[in-house]
Design an enzyme around this catalytic site. Structure first.
Site, PDB file in Angstrom:
ATOM      1  N   TYR A   1       0.670  -1.428   0.053  1.00 35.77           N
ATOM      2  CA  TYR A   1       0.098   0.085   0.018  1.00 35.77           C
ATOM      3  C   TYR A   1       0.973   1.498  -0.304  1.00 35.77           C
ATOM      4  O   TYR A   1       2.323   1.125  -0.167  1.00 35.77           O
ATOM      5  CB  TYR A   1      -0.915   0.262   1.371  1.00 35.77           C
TER       6      TYR A   1
ATOM      7  N   GLY B   1       9.639  -0.906  11.171  1.00 40.23           N
ATOM      8  CA  GLY B   1       8.550   0.319  10.590  1.00 40.23           C
ATOM      9  C   GLY B   1       7.717  -0.041  11.445  1.00 40.23           C
ATOM     10  O   GLY B   1       6.463   0.503  10.907  1.00 40.23           O
TER      11      GLY B   1
ATOM     12  N   HIS C   1       1.256   6.852  14.656  1.00 35.72           N
ATOM     13  CA  HIS C   1       1.044   7.889  13.909  1.00 35.72           C
ATOM     14  C   HIS C   1      -0.491   8.283  13.677  1.00 35.72           C
ATOM     15  O   HIS C   1      -1.804   6.939  14.587  1.00 35.72           O
ATOM     16  CB  HIS C   1       1.559   7.546  12.443  1.00 35.72           C
TER      17      HIS C   1
ATOM     18  N   HIS D   1      -1.133  -2.361  10.896  1.00 34.21           N
ATOM     19  CA  HIS D   1       0.388  -3.576  10.710  1.00 34.21           C
ATOM     20  C   HIS D   1       1.909  -3.781  11.001  1.00 34.21           C
ATOM     21  O   HIS D   1       2.295  -4.054  11.030  1.00 34.21           O
ATOM     22  CB  HIS D   1       0.644  -3.352   8.946  1.00 34.21           C
TER      23      HIS D   1
ATOM     24  N   CYS E   1       2.066  -0.776  13.741  1.00 28.58           N
ATOM     25  CA  CYS E   1       1.896  -0.044  14.431  1.00 28.58           C
ATOM     26  C   CYS E   1       1.064   0.664  15.067  1.00 28.58           C
ATOM     27  O   CYS E   1       0.706   0.100  15.317  1.00 28.58           O
ATOM     28  CB  CYS E   1       1.879   1.732  13.454  1.00 28.58           C
TER      29      CYS E   1
ATOM     30  N   ASN F   1      -1.738   3.521  15.970  1.00 26.47           N
ATOM     31  CA  ASN F   1      -2.616   3.933  15.489  1.00 26.47           C
ATOM     32  C   ASN F   1      -3.345   5.511  16.960  1.00 26.47           C
ATOM     33  O   ASN F   1      -4.088   4.719  18.036  1.00 26.47           O
ATOM     34  CB  ASN F   1      -4.264   3.247  15.146  1.00 26.47           C
TER      35      ASN F   1
END
Length: 434
Positions: free
Chosen positions: A324, A338, A342, A358, A360, A362
């Site tokens: 993506y 990664g 965020h 994935h 992170c 959120n």
């Protein structure tokens, strides 16, 4: 949205900064003539010896021995050469190093006085003369003088980097991070570590610890740095020879400051982030973590980088079917693999309820914006209860170990005063340079 690995993460640019430090020359004092029949004084009054008292035996004086390295007329030495000083029955009085033009080179003795370290790398293909003066306990003065020359630049350097910007302010969990490419072989790590100098004000002594690959070394204290601490670092590696035929690429220096204590804690069970400033809970945010197939890493992670706006592009890694490309706001990197904190407006309904990312952390846009404005590189976030543990070296993982585990990674013996628990650790004189 979640895990994002960029070419930048795999071949990240190594950043370094330059700063200077100071260390004063410390001389040991000697006194007394060793006579057993010397009079005793109390409050300025001479006391009579006790009847029948037998004078205590005195140890014989230590013979005065004095040696210097390198050997006289030694050639082809690395520009990292130190002036070795070995003294028994006395002390080093002074060390002077001059180049072939008679210009003095600045430097300081190590704390243990085992050698004198130039404050900057020596010059290539240059002759030097070292003059070392030592004084015995009896007042005997001896001077030794040696001359030597350095080798030329080889060009077969390692790549190294110091993750500390000169003059910047960091979070309380910011380790001093050195990176090497290729990694430092195990047999060389002690020699390299002896050339890594850190001072902290106020003093908070720490230890260097290596990741298994030798690609990173971290320096931290037993506890988080105190707010307001000043940290000065010198990685004096230029020219240091390694067993793989390579040499250190350059000296790196930096001086930075530690800001206010700011800590984040995330629990997968509650799916909430608790935010603390100076140990006070100031905010609670709902979050969505990595779904079971791409879980977030549990452990103590550190904010490594901040980007107000960026793009996550995973097509190169995941392919056209799973990849993506998404615009991301208020991104704070936590791992090289990664994982980020965020803004995720698409998952607001899931935050506090279920994990959909994935990998992170959120947050709702307004919460991510507020948090981004508060955090610093070096602020810690602890995540617990997920399906995966943080891997050593996947980010700045210096705090993802207990102190007892961390100090096992040192290539040099750890002082006894630093081997206890953080609460019991003493505060010896810190390692210093310049």
């Amino acid at each position: 949205m979640g895990r994002f690995v960029t070419r930048q993460a795999a071949t990240r640019r190594i950043l370094a900064a330059v700063a200077a430090g100071t260390l004063g020359l410390s001389l040991a004092a000697c006194g007394g003539d060793g006579k057993a029949d010397a009079p005793t004084f109390v409050n300025g009054n001479q006391q009579a010896a006790a009847p029948g008292a037998t004078p205590s035996p005195t140890a014989p004086p230590v013979p005065f021995e004095f040696a210097v390295t390198p050997a006289d007329k030694k050639k082809d030495l690395p520009v990292s050469t130190e002036i070795g000083t070995s003294v028994k029955g006395g002390d080093i009085t002074s060390v002077t190093l001059t180049d072939k033009a008679g210009k003095a080179v600045k430097g300081t003795l190590r704390d243990d006085k085992s050698s004198w370290v130039p404050s900057a790398p020596l010059k290539y293909d240059t002759s030097y003369t070292a003059t070392v003066v030592a004084t015995s306990a009896a007042g005997q003065v001896e001077t030794k003088k040696v001359s030597f020359s350095t080798r030329g630049k080889s060009g077969n350097d390692i790549g190294s980097g110091l993750y500390l910007f000169n003059g910047k302010t960091y979070g309380v969990a910011m380790p001093v991070v050195l990176e090497f490419n290729p990694g430092i072989p195990k047999k060389d790590r002690a020699a390299v570590q002896r050339r890594l100098f850190v001072t902290t004000d106020p003093p908070q002594p720490g230890v260097w610890s290596w990741v298994d690959s030798g690609t990173q070394a971290y320096y931290r204290a037993a506890d988080y740095w105190q707010a307001g601490t000043k940290i000065s670092v010198r990685a004096a590696l230029e020219g240091i020879p390694l067993s793989n035929g390579r040499v250190g690429d350059e000296d790196r220096k930096a001086s930075a400051k530690i800001g206010d204590k700011f800590v984040m804690k995330v629990d997968n069970k509650t799916k909430k982030m608790l935010v603390y400033k100076s140990d006070k809970l100031i905010k609670t945010f709902p979050v969505s973590l990595g779904k079971p197939s791409t879980p977030s890493s549990s452990g103590t992670l550190i904010v490594m980088d901040k980007q107000e706006h960026t793009v996550f592009d995973t097509f190169a890694e995941l392919g056209p079917e799973e990849g993506y490309r998404t615009d991301i706001d208020f991104a704070q990197r936590l791992t090289w693999g990664g994982e980020y904190i965020h803004s995720a407006p698409w998952s607001v309904g899931d935050q506090g309820v279920r994990n959909v990312s994935h990998g992170c952390v959120n947050l709702a846009p307004q919460n991510a914006s507020w948090l981004f404005a508060q955090t610093k590189v070096g602020d810690p976030i602890t995540i617990k209860g997920t399906e995966r543990k943080l891997e050593p070296g996947n980010g700045w993982t210096a705090w993802n170990q207990t102190w007892a585990e961390f100090i096992k990674g040192s290539a040099l013996p750890v002082p006894a005063s630093l081997k206890g628990t953080p609460a019991a650790s003493a505060t010896p004189t810190p390692t210093t340079t310049d």
